[in-house]
Design an enzyme around this catalytic site. Sequence first.
Site, PDB file in Angstrom:
ATOM      1  N   GLU A 118       0.958  -1.175   0.264  1.00 48.67           N
ATOM      2  CA  GLU A 118      -0.255  -0.507  -0.291  1.00 48.67           C
ATOM      3  C   GLU A 118       0.627   0.997  -0.041  1.00 48.67           C
ATOM      4  OE1 GLU A 118      -2.773  -0.079   3.370  1.00 48.67           O
ATOM      5  OE2 GLU A 118      -4.003   1.826   2.592  1.00 48.67           O
ATOM      6  N   GLU A 164       2.903   9.564   6.312  1.00 51.61           N
ATOM      7  CA  GLU A 164       2.672   8.869   6.397  1.00 51.61           C
ATOM      8  C   GLU A 164       4.004   8.710   6.050  1.00 51.61           C
ATOM      9  OE1 GLU A 164      -1.105   6.018   7.026  1.00 51.61           O
ATOM     10  OE2 GLU A 164      -1.830   8.269   7.074  1.00 51.61           O
ATOM     11  N   ASP A 192      -5.342   2.386  -1.758  1.00 48.33           N
ATOM     12  CA  ASP A 192      -6.624   3.352  -1.084  1.00 48.33           C
ATOM     13  C   ASP A 192      -6.665   4.701  -0.939  1.00 48.33           C
ATOM     14  OD1 ASP A 192      -7.611   4.730   1.022  1.00 48.33           O
ATOM     15  OD2 ASP A 192      -6.590   3.376   2.965  1.00 48.33           O
ATOM     16  N   HIS A 206      -5.960   7.792   0.734  1.00 47.13           N
ATOM     17  CA  HIS A 206      -4.217   8.460   0.312  1.00 47.13           C
ATOM     18  C   HIS A 206      -4.025   8.768  -0.455  1.00 47.13           C
ATOM     19  CE1 HIS A 206      -2.776   6.578   3.953  1.00 47.13           C
ATOM     20  NE2 HIS A 206      -3.513   5.433   3.557  1.00 47.13           N
ATOM     21  N   HIS A 228      -9.541   0.586  -0.244  1.00 45.72           N
ATOM     22  CA  HIS A 228      -9.600   0.432   0.554  1.00 45.72           C
ATOM     23  C   HIS A 228     -10.907   1.481   0.257  1.00 45.72           C
ATOM     24  CE1 HIS A 228      -6.084  -0.681   3.505  1.00 45.72           C
ATOM     25  NE2 HIS A 228      -7.454  -1.816   3.322  1.00 45.72           N
ATOM     26  N   ARG A 236     -11.795  10.317   4.688  1.00 50.71           N
ATOM     27  CA  ARG A 236     -11.724   8.747   5.230  1.00 50.71           C
ATOM     28  C   ARG A 236     -13.147   8.975   6.297  1.00 50.71           C
ATOM     29  NH1 ARG A 236      -5.821   6.744   7.304  1.00 50.71           N
ATOM     30  NH2 ARG A 236      -5.745   5.146   6.051  1.00 50.71           N
ATOM     31  N   GLU A 245     -11.817   1.013   4.738  1.00 46.85           N
ATOM     32  CA  GLU A 245     -11.335   1.480   5.678  1.00 46.85           C
ATOM     33  C   GLU A 245     -11.181   2.971   6.686  1.00 46.85           C
ATOM     34  OE1 GLU A 245      -6.790   0.691   6.538  1.00 46.85           O
ATOM     35  OE2 GLU A 245      -7.182   2.270   5.711  1.00 46.85           O
TER      36      GLU A 245
HETATM   37  C1  LER Z   1      -3.068   1.417   6.455  1.00 49.83           C
HETATM   38  O1  LER Z   1      -3.984   0.989   5.363  1.00 49.83           O
HETATM   39  C2  LER Z   1      -3.356   3.131   5.804  1.00 49.83           C
HETATM   40  O2  LER Z   1      -4.264   3.307   4.828  1.00 49.83           O
HETATM   41  C3  LER Z   1      -2.603   3.586   6.979  1.00 49.83           C
HETATM   42  O3  LER Z   1      -3.284   5.253   6.089  1.00 49.83           O
HETATM   43  C4  LER Z   1      -2.728   3.157   7.646  1.00 49.83           C
HETATM   44  O4  LER Z   1      -2.675   4.455   9.251  1.00 49.83           O
HETATM   45 MN    MN Z   2      -5.174   2.304   3.509  1.00 50.76          MN
END
Ligand code: LER
Ligand code: MN
Length: 277
Positions: free
Chosen positions: A153, A159, A188, A191, A218, A224, A253
């Site tokens: 990912e 991050e 995701d 992100h 995700h 989010r 998520e």
């Molecule tokens: C984990 O799937 C993720 O998206 C990260 O942002 C961990 O916090």
């Molecule tokens: Mn994620």
Amino acid sequence: MKSAITICLVPEAARGPFVFHDGLSSGCQHAADAGFDAVEIFPPSANEFPTKQLHSLLQQNSLDLAAVGTGAGWLKRRLSLTDPNPVQRREAIQFISEIIEIAAEFNAPAIIGSMQGQATDITHRSESLGLLAEALGTLGDHAQSHGQVLLYEALNRYETNLLNTQEDAANFLIKHSLRGNGVRLLCDLFHMNIEERNVPETITRLGSLSPDLIGHVHWADSNRSAMGLGHTDSTAIYRALNAAGYDNYLAAEVFPLPSAAEAASQTILSIKALTSS
Ligand code: LER
Ligand code: MN
């Protein structure tokens, strides 16, 4: 495509982007009641993974296990695959390998998200990327020997400073021949909302690079929250995923906002609206 929703079993991640935080039994029951196909679990470690209980809860609730997160290794023990200290790196590999084995018992893959770590003053980014490629190769082989893929990912810039866009991640996998080790991308959408110029176009480009590059999604809105509670164009993204040949999980998520029950029902609504049209 199938639906999944997250259950967090790590008290230290109580404020993390997971929908259910009230234990496995309650999470599975609520997931099934809301109409999900599967759950995605964030466990404290392989040792503390409730294998027996999960087998019976999945069966009772007619659910599958979609994927298992490994981020507790970072959250609880500050382990990372790119730590300059080889002893720490070995422990990170061990921590993830054990989760791969447990997840495989449920026919599910493991996720490498925050365990990728970041480059620091001590380690230059190019060295860290070298360490990441080596670790993904080892762990991908381990996953493949258990009949699974390994999900990598790309995370947003706040991050990690390693790989932030999906295209950089895709090119990295291709450059290091990591698809042959069974490594796939986890897209995701939270992100991606931060890092990509255009999310559906990126997905289309990933699809043209290789039809099986995307292994998991995700399914989160721009803030989010559950899909539909932000400003993401979920229809355009769904169409791009479909056209790219993606046919796996859309896993929520997301934060349990305004409540876990509402995040669950909003997510399933967003998925049903797309899959039934
Ligand atoms: C984990 O799937 C993720 O998206 C990260 O942002 C961990 O916090
Ligand atoms: Mn994620």
